[in-house]
Scaffold this active site. Structure first.
Site, mmCIF file in Angstrom:
data_model
loop_
_atom_site.group_PDB
_atom_site.id
_atom_site.type_symbol
_atom_site.label_atom_id
_atom_site.label_comp_id
_atom_site.label_asym_id
_atom_site.label_seq_id
_atom_site.Cartn_x
_atom_site.Cartn_y
_atom_site.Cartn_z
ATOM 1 N N LYS A 23 0.850 -1.209 0.000
ATOM 2 C CA LYS A 23 0.000 0.000 0.000
ATOM 3 C C LYS A 23 0.873 1.242 0.000
ATOM 4 O O LYS A 23 0.661 2.162 -0.786
ATOM 5 C CB LYS A 23 -0.872 0.004 1.255
ATOM 6 C CG LYS A 23 -1.571 1.329 1.517
ATOM 7 C CD LYS A 23 -2.453 1.329 2.757
ATOM 8 C CE LYS A 23 -1.703 1.589 4.035
ATOM 9 N NZ LYS A 23 -1.380 2.975 4.343
ATOM 10 N N ASN A 24 1.919 1.263 0.837
ATOM 11 C CA ASN A 24 2.721 2.476 0.998
ATOM 12 C C ASN A 24 3.756 2.671 -0.094
ATOM 13 O O ASN A 24 4.511 3.648 -0.061
ATOM 14 C CB ASN A 24 3.369 2.489 2.388
ATOM 15 C CG ASN A 24 2.309 2.700 3.466
ATOM 16 O OD1 ASN A 24 1.157 3.031 3.159
ATOM 17 N ND2 ASN A 24 2.677 2.477 4.708
ATOM 18 N N ARG A 127 0.525 14.356 13.097
ATOM 19 C CA ARG A 127 1.072 14.072 11.750
ATOM 20 C C ARG A 127 1.220 15.350 10.912
ATOM 21 O O ARG A 127 0.563 15.565 9.912
ATOM 22 C CB ARG A 127 0.223 13.013 11.037
ATOM 23 C CG ARG A 127 0.196 11.715 11.838
ATOM 24 C CD ARG A 127 -0.509 10.600 11.136
ATOM 25 N NE ARG A 127 0.295 10.113 9.992
ATOM 26 C CZ ARG A 127 -0.102 9.094 9.219
ATOM 27 N NH1 ARG A 127 -1.240 8.514 9.459
ATOM 28 N NH2 ARG A 127 0.643 8.705 8.196
ATOM 29 N N PRO A 128 2.108 16.248 11.339
ATOM 30 C CA PRO A 128 2.321 17.498 10.597
ATOM 31 C C PRO A 128 2.950 17.232 9.221
ATOM 32 O O PRO A 128 3.455 16.132 8.957
ATOM 33 C CB PRO A 128 3.282 18.261 11.496
ATOM 34 C CG PRO A 128 3.989 17.220 12.278
ATOM 35 C CD PRO A 128 3.006 16.106 12.479
ATOM 36 N N VAL A 129 2.903 18.240 8.374
ATOM 37 C CA VAL A 129 3.553 18.147 7.048
ATOM 38 C C VAL A 129 4.539 19.304 6.865
ATOM 39 O O VAL A 129 4.909 19.630 5.735
ATOM 40 C CB VAL A 129 2.518 18.124 5.906
ATOM 41 C CG1 VAL A 129 1.741 16.819 5.897
ATOM 42 C CG2 VAL A 129 1.581 19.334 5.972
ATOM 43 N N ASP A 130 4.979 19.897 7.973
ATOM 44 C CA ASP A 130 5.883 21.059 7.893
ATOM 45 C C ASP A 130 7.164 20.756 7.118
ATOM 46 O O ASP A 130 7.655 21.607 6.367
ATOM 47 C CB ASP A 130 6.203 21.569 9.292
ATOM 48 C CG ASP A 130 6.768 20.475 10.210
ATOM 49 O OD1 ASP A 130 6.253 19.352 10.174
ATOM 50 O OD2 ASP A 130 7.741 20.743 10.919
ATOM 51 N N ASP A 312 4.700 0.355 11.894
ATOM 52 C CA ASP A 312 3.451 -0.199 11.351
ATOM 53 C C ASP A 312 3.250 -1.653 11.728
ATOM 54 O O ASP A 312 2.217 -2.237 11.397
ATOM 55 C CB ASP A 312 3.416 -0.056 9.821
ATOM 56 C CG ASP A 312 3.310 1.401 9.415
ATOM 57 O OD1 ASP A 312 3.499 1.698 8.227
ATOM 58 O OD2 ASP A 312 3.073 2.245 10.298
ATOM 59 N N ILE A 334 7.928 6.821 16.883
ATOM 60 C CA ILE A 334 7.522 7.554 15.668
ATOM 61 C C ILE A 334 6.235 8.335 15.887
ATOM 62 O O ILE A 334 6.141 9.509 15.520
ATOM 63 C CB ILE A 334 7.322 6.558 14.486
ATOM 64 C CG1 ILE A 334 8.564 5.684 14.281
ATOM 65 C CG2 ILE A 334 6.928 7.315 13.209
ATOM 66 C CD1 ILE A 334 9.783 6.384 13.764
HETATM 67 C C1 EPZ Z 1 4.454 6.887 6.388
HETATM 68 O O1 EPZ Z 1 3.701 7.948 6.955
HETATM 69 C C2 EPZ Z 1 3.497 5.706 6.285
HETATM 70 N N1 EPZ Z 1 2.395 6.049 5.383
HETATM 71 C C3 EPZ Z 1 2.957 5.357 7.670
HETATM 72 O O2 EPZ Z 1 2.155 4.187 7.530
HETATM 73 C C4 EPZ Z 1 4.132 5.020 8.587
HETATM 74 O O3 EPZ Z 1 3.654 4.792 9.897
HETATM 75 C C5 EPZ Z 1 5.143 6.173 8.594
HETATM 76 O O4 EPZ Z 1 5.542 6.509 7.246
HETATM 77 C C6 EPZ Z 1 6.397 5.839 9.389
HETATM 78 O O5 EPZ Z 1 7.014 4.705 8.837
HETATM 79 C C7 EPZ Z 1 2.624 6.057 4.046
HETATM 80 O O6 EPZ Z 1 3.721 5.775 3.580
HETATM 81 C C8 EPZ Z 1 1.452 6.393 3.164
HETATM 82 P P1 EPZ Z 1 6.620 10.172 8.411
HETATM 83 P P2 EPZ Z 1 4.306 9.450 6.980
HETATM 84 O O7 EPZ Z 1 6.545 11.444 7.658
HETATM 85 O O8 EPZ Z 1 5.166 9.658 5.791
HETATM 86 C C9 EPZ Z 1 7.153 13.468 11.796
HETATM 87 C C10 EPZ Z 1 0.240 2.850 7.731
HETATM 88 O O9 EPZ Z 1 -0.172 2.253 8.732
HETATM 89 N N2 EPZ Z 1 6.947 14.447 10.706
HETATM 90 O O10 EPZ Z 1 7.729 9.208 8.074
HETATM 91 O O11 EPZ Z 1 3.167 10.374 7.218
HETATM 92 C C11 EPZ Z 1 5.894 12.660 12.092
HETATM 93 O O12 EPZ Z 1 5.063 13.355 13.008
HETATM 94 C C12 EPZ Z 1 0.758 4.272 7.844
HETATM 95 O O13 EPZ Z 1 0.329 2.331 6.582
HETATM 96 C C13 EPZ Z 1 7.002 15.803 10.998
HETATM 97 O O14 EPZ Z 1 7.204 16.203 12.144
HETATM 98 O O15 EPZ Z 1 5.228 9.392 8.259
HETATM 99 C C14 EPZ Z 1 6.448 11.374 12.659
HETATM 100 O O16 EPZ Z 1 6.730 11.547 14.042
HETATM 101 C C15 EPZ Z 1 0.478 4.858 9.213
HETATM 102 N N3 EPZ Z 1 6.806 16.710 9.998
HETATM 103 C C16 EPZ Z 1 7.777 11.193 11.925
HETATM 104 O O17 EPZ Z 1 8.103 12.483 11.366
HETATM 105 C C17 EPZ Z 1 6.584 16.311 8.699
HETATM 106 O O18 EPZ Z 1 6.440 17.183 7.816
HETATM 107 C C18 EPZ Z 1 7.744 10.189 10.783
HETATM 108 O O19 EPZ Z 1 6.619 10.502 9.979
HETATM 109 C C19 EPZ Z 1 6.542 14.924 8.416
HETATM 110 C C20 EPZ Z 1 6.742 14.006 9.435
#
Ligand code: EPZ
Length: 424
Positions: A23-24, A127-130, A312, A334
């Protein structure tokens, strides 16, 4: 009336599970088709709700596609983004699936403008996107936030840059990679995420004519090109689905043959720790056999970016450790709120103490079936796993969470002599 699943306990997994495409990986690959005006063929696409949501988002944007089912577990999607007429990812789609943020980079790179709704939080955290936005600005985009939408423009086109992520982000790395492939000049991403799904995206982008190296390591280099062309790519198998069914074999003291990929390579941290817990992994042709020792031993787990222990698989692992012969500790590094399954597992007789992002799991001899409900995708499967091992019947509500990320769960379990029954 939401669908429910009824599971009789004390079942033993014994059979073969064909693992679907990840999926991811499928979600960023679908978004990447926006980068070219030529036809892209994606194979081994899992028939999941989240994939259907991404396809409806691409449809709104004007991407033409044709989906063909190849088996109950895989489909082929042909897509062409030559008639894109809108650069917007609306809130009503984004609120259903945060991964919609993955159209930000491609739209900005190809068309120089996009409006993407801010995803908002979800059950497991804010889950920020900053970091996504900082990356786009580093490539020269102008980013503003208005009415809950991200408005990003790059009238003069994106320019290659050097960008270091303060922490690894999977979709943040994917968005930056997709934006940089059409930027003017070289981009170097430091402290990039290393997940296999990122490697799969880079492989597909390179088939489309991109020039990416270092994917899978913490430093990714992208030499911008002027356009991308057609490609044909098969989605990498889903390591999280594979790990989930591996735990199903462990918690029921059964045996499963996971077919369809090199799971030892895809799950290094998981296999190391689950071996300590008593799971036995044997390589087989195009897959991995998983059996379990008589007793499950307690282990301490810390989730981490790849190649560490996958977050996950945290909820599923906790279900297994509920019946270990001792005390285990899980540290969730995470996501700040990824213990929603604890309360539901406790209803099934689990003995777990949570302090912040640390869970202490005191193994019990027997879990007990109970009515429980799913809170998020991976938590829902941890309850299915507990139900398989429990004494008595479990009814799981809000099954739609499961269907977002796991395809044909009843059918895959039926092929392993396990019966689960869906009803309204
Ligand atoms: C991906 O999410 C996966 N989703 C998630 O899977 C997975 O849990 C996660 O990576 C970690 O492995 C997809 O790939 C579609 P991150 P993502 O950005 O990219 C912080 C599932 O169950 N962060 O790697 O959203 C964030 O808060 C899902 O299939 C910021 O602070 O995760 C977290 O603590 C759930 N600012 C850490 O980084 C940002 O702009 C990692 O998040 C982005 C992230």
């Amino acid at each position: 009336m939401t669908e429910k699943i009824r599971i009789q306990g004390k079942q033993i997994v014994d059979g073969v599970v064909p693992i679907s495409g990840a999926k991811n990986a499928a979600l960023p690959l679908l978004a990447a088709t926006l980068l070219s005006s030529e036809k892209i063929v994606l194979r081994n696409v899992p028939p999941l709700q989240d994939v259907r949501t991404m396809l409806s988002l691409l449809d709104d944007i004007g991407v033409r596609f044709h989906l063909k089912s190849d088996s109950p577990y895989a489909s082929t999607v042909e897509l062409q983004a030559d008639t894109v007429n809108d650069f917007r990812a609306s809130y009503d789609i984004v609120k259903r699936m945060r991964a919609s943020i993955l159209v930000l980079g491609p739209l900005l790179a190809r068309f120089g403008e996009c409006y993407v709704s801010l995803p908002g939080g979800c059950a497991i955290g804010v889950r920020p996107v900053d970091l996504h936005l900082q990356g786009m600005e580093a490539l020269g985009a102008t980013v503003s936030l208005k009415d809950g939408y991200i408005h990003a423009t790059s009238s003069k086109g994106l320019k290659g840059t050097e960008f270091e992520f303060p922490q690894p982000t999977v979709t943040g790395t994917e968005n930056m990679m997709m934006a940089a492939v059409l930027a003017d000049g070289k981009t170097i991403l430091k402290n990039a995420a290393r997940e296999p799904e990122i490697v799969d995206l880079a492989k597909c982008l390179n088939k489309m004519g991109a020039r990416i190296t270092g994917h899978g390591s913490a430093t990714i280099e992208i030499d911008g090109v002027t356009r991308l062309h057609s490609a044909d790519h098969a989605v990498v198998p889903d390591r999280i689905e594979a790990g989930t069914y591996a735990i199903a074999a462990g918690i029921t003291h059964g045996r499963v043959d996971l077919k369809g990929g090199n799971f030892r390579e895809l799950l290094p941290g998981f296999i190391e720790k689950m071996t300590e817990a008593g799971l036995i992994f044997t390589d087989i042709e195009n897959g991995l056999r998983v059996e379990s020792a008589e007793k499950i031993s307690p282990v301490d787990l810390e989730t981490a970016p790849f190649p560490g222990y996958p977050t996950d698989l945290q909820a599923q692992s906790m279900a297994l450790l509920c019946i270990a012969s001792g005390t285990s500790n899980i540290y969730e590094h995470i996501w700040e709120n990824r213990f929603m399954h604890v309360a539901e597992l406790a209803r099934m007789g689990a003995n777990i103490k949570v302090t912040g992002t640390h869970a202490c799991i005191y193994g019990v001899d027997q879990l007990l079936g109970a009515p429980v409900y799913a809170t998020d995708l991976r938590a829902s499967f941890s309850l299915v796993l507990a139900a398989l091992a429990a004494e008595g019947t479990t009814v799981l509500d809000r099954v739609y969470h499961l269907d977002r990320g796991y395809c044909k769960i009843e059918k895959k379990f039926a092929e392993c002599s396990v019966k689960i029954e869906r009803f309204k």
